[in-house]
Design a protein around this motif. Structure first.
Motif, PDB file in Angstrom:
ATOM      1  N   MET A  98      -2.236   8.436   2.868  1.00  0.00           N
ATOM      2  CA  MET A  98      -3.544   9.183   2.737  1.00  0.00           C
ATOM      3  C   MET A  98      -3.583   9.865   1.417  1.00  0.00           C
ATOM      4  O   MET A  98      -2.707  10.623   0.903  1.00  0.00           O
ATOM      5  N   TYR A  99      -4.390   9.485   0.628  1.00  0.00           N
ATOM      6  CA  TYR A  99      -4.767  10.010  -0.898  1.00  0.00           C
ATOM      7  C   TYR A  99      -5.902   9.659  -1.121  1.00  0.00           C
ATOM      8  O   TYR A  99      -6.898   9.169  -0.734  1.00  0.00           O
ATOM      9  N   ASP A 144      -8.509   0.162   2.956  1.00  0.00           N
ATOM     10  CA  ASP A 144      -6.902   0.381   3.236  1.00  0.00           C
ATOM     11  C   ASP A 144      -6.879   0.857   4.629  1.00  0.00           C
ATOM     12  O   ASP A 144      -6.139   0.499   5.494  1.00  0.00           O
ATOM     13  N   VAL A 145      -7.827   1.717   4.821  1.00  0.00           N
ATOM     14  CA  VAL A 145      -7.606   2.473   6.129  1.00  0.00           C
ATOM     15  C   VAL A 145      -7.817   1.294   7.352  1.00  0.00           C
ATOM     16  O   VAL A 145      -7.065   1.649   8.348  1.00  0.00           O
ATOM     17  N   ARG A 196     -11.202  10.997   8.735  1.00  0.00           N
ATOM     18  CA  ARG A 196     -12.017  10.790  10.185  1.00  0.00           C
ATOM     19  C   ARG A 196     -12.085   9.294  10.150  1.00  0.00           C
ATOM     20  O   ARG A 196     -12.197   8.707  11.472  1.00  0.00           O
ATOM     21  N   ARG A 197     -12.020   8.456   9.362  1.00  0.00           N
ATOM     22  CA  ARG A 197     -12.058   7.101   9.540  1.00  0.00           C
ATOM     23  C   ARG A 197     -10.675   6.406  10.457  1.00  0.00           C
ATOM     24  O   ARG A 197     -10.696   5.562  11.391  1.00  0.00           O
ATOM     25  N   TYR A 198      -9.494   7.016   9.867  1.00  0.00           N
ATOM     26  CA  TYR A 198      -8.341   6.890  10.641  1.00  0.00           C
ATOM     27  C   TYR A 198      -8.504   7.354  12.109  1.00  0.00           C
ATOM     28  O   TYR A 198      -8.003   6.681  13.031  1.00  0.00           O
ATOM     29  N   LEU A 235       0.852  -1.193  -0.136  1.00  0.00           N
ATOM     30  CA  LEU A 235       0.161  -0.163  -0.016  1.00  0.00           C
ATOM     31  C   LEU A 235       0.831   1.293  -0.060  1.00  0.00           C
ATOM     32  O   LEU A 235       1.724   1.385   0.858  1.00  0.00           O
ATOM     33  N   PRO A 236       0.714   2.099  -1.015  1.00  0.00           N
ATOM     34  CA  PRO A 236       1.864   3.253  -1.111  1.00  0.00           C
ATOM     35  C   PRO A 236       1.511   4.107  -0.067  1.00  0.00           C
ATOM     36  O   PRO A 236       0.344   4.184   0.408  1.00  0.00           O
TER      37      PRO A 236
END
Ligand SMILES: *Cc1c(COP(=O)(O)O)cnc(C)c1O
Length: 379
Positions: A354-355, A362-363, A261-263, A2-3
């Motif tokens: 973060m993108y 992914d998060v 916000r999910r993070y 995951l970049p």
């Protein structure tokens, strides 16, 4: 893997770039550059917005416009990208670094006044991660000491401080459209001019020191060398690429904020257990989810966590060796007062992927991995 970042491409860029090529008007200040400037001037409500070849060049233009002379002193945080300082060092200035606040990683406004001397000319607040500095206090101090304020808002497009867009509060503001930023055209930038008296000279400096802009508007009957300057205008190809992203700027911003916000919610339990520290958004600030960072116990723990994430297919990175401890920073600058937070806090900060195209899953995966790291690490 995951970049850590994936540059945004909306899909509309191709068509606009093709339009430029078909039109055979490819160098700067054509149709798309005009569209971008108008978009910014409308959106920001600023006096003038000039596209530049990079955020670095917007800062360099600001230093030229501010008429910085050798031995002038410029106040800024040490925790920033090199271009913030370089722009002024190129004019012969001395950089005076001020400590940061641990909560936002922004310049500590309460330590500004003690850094001001008779040589101070400007304050350069850097809005780290698109979260605003305490601008009311900074503007009040600058006004009292007759200093210019040049905002390094390279990361701050679409962010606000008390209802005002970042970059529109000081005398000058700078954005970056490097591929690592929320909106990009590969390499590009914007100089935001909020002070009427600086507009004319800004156009001249940007056009190699000529009054070519006035000539094209029919305001001068010939164009000639008026002042010092350089080539700071980007090609129409860059502007076309950027414009595709401006058209959907709100959508992009909303999506990034969702992921942010999910993070935040996902990592909150670990923060409550005191394992890590989450970003802080001060009252009155609206941010743009440029970055999601956590702060862990110290540099060693950061190294271990980076390795653990990497072993599990996730790229997480850190940045900004404080400028005052770098070779050039020691040569061209000095630290004002005591480095209470700059070194300590920068060593424990870790940036997570973060993108725009990041997925919820992914998060969740990154959050779960960090959780597992702390379980494994002996709770
Ligand atoms: C990205 C960035 C810059 C430089 O912008 P470029 O467009 O890469 O030249 C300057 N300052 C800060 C704080 C940045 O994040």
């Amino acid at each position: 893997m995951l970049p850590f970042n994936e540059p945004l491409v909306t899909g509309k860029e191709n068509a606009y770039i093709q339009e430029v090529l078909n039109r055979k008007k490819i160098s700067g200040d054509g149709d798309f550059t005009g569209k971008c400037s108008t978009w910014f001037e409308d959106h920001l409500g600023c006096r003038k917005a000039l596209l530049t070849t990079s955020g670095t060049h917007a800062l360099e233009m600001a230093a030229l416009l501010a008429d910085i002379q050798p031995a002038d002193e410029i106040i800024m945080p040490s925790y920033t990208f090199v271009s913030t300082a370089n722009a002024f060092v190129l004019r012969g200035a001395i950089i005076v670094f001020v400590d940061i606040r641990p909560d936002t990683m922004n310049i500590d406004e309460s330590r500004l006044e003690e850094a001001i001397t008779s040589k101070t000319r400007a304050i350069v607040p850097v809005h780290y991660g698109g979260v605003a500095c305490e601008m009311d206090t900074i503007m009040e101090i600058a006004a009292r000491h007759n200093l210019l304020v040049i905002e390094d808002a390279a990361q701050g497009m679409m962010s606000e401080y008390k209802g005002k867009d970042l970059g529109t509060i000081g005398h000058l503001g700078c954005y970056s459209f490097h591929e690592s930023k929320n909106y990009n055209c590969g390499e590009g930038g914007l100089l935001i001019i909020n002070d009427d008296s600086l507009v004319r000279r800004a156009e001249i400096i940007r056009e190699k020191g000529t009054n070519r802009s006035e000539f094209f508007r029919g305001q001068a009957d010939k164009y000639t060398w008026m002042d010092i300057g350089s080539s700071y205008l980007p090609s129409e190809l860059n502007a076309a690429c950027l414009y595709a992203q401006l058209e959907v700027a709100d959508h992009i911003n909303a999506r990034r904020l969702q992921l942010w916000r999910r993070y935040y919610e996902g990592l909150k339990p670990l923060a409550e257990k005191g394992r890590l520290v989450l970003p802080h958004i001060p009252e009155g600030c609206r941010h743009n989810a440029h970055m999601f960072f956590i702060k862990v116990k110290d540099g060693n723990e950061r190294q271990r966590l980076i390795r653990y994430l990497q072993e599990n297919g996730v790229m997480a990175v850190f940045h900004y060796i404080p400028l005052h401890s770098s070779p050039a920073g020691r040569l061209y600058g000095r630290f004002s007062g005591h480095d209470k937070y700059t070194t300590r806090e920068s060593e424990r900060l870790l940036r997570l992927p973060m993108y725009y195209n990041l997925e919820e899953t992914d998060v969740d995966r990154v959050v779960a991995l960090i959780g597992r790291y702390y379980e494994r690490d002996g709770s």
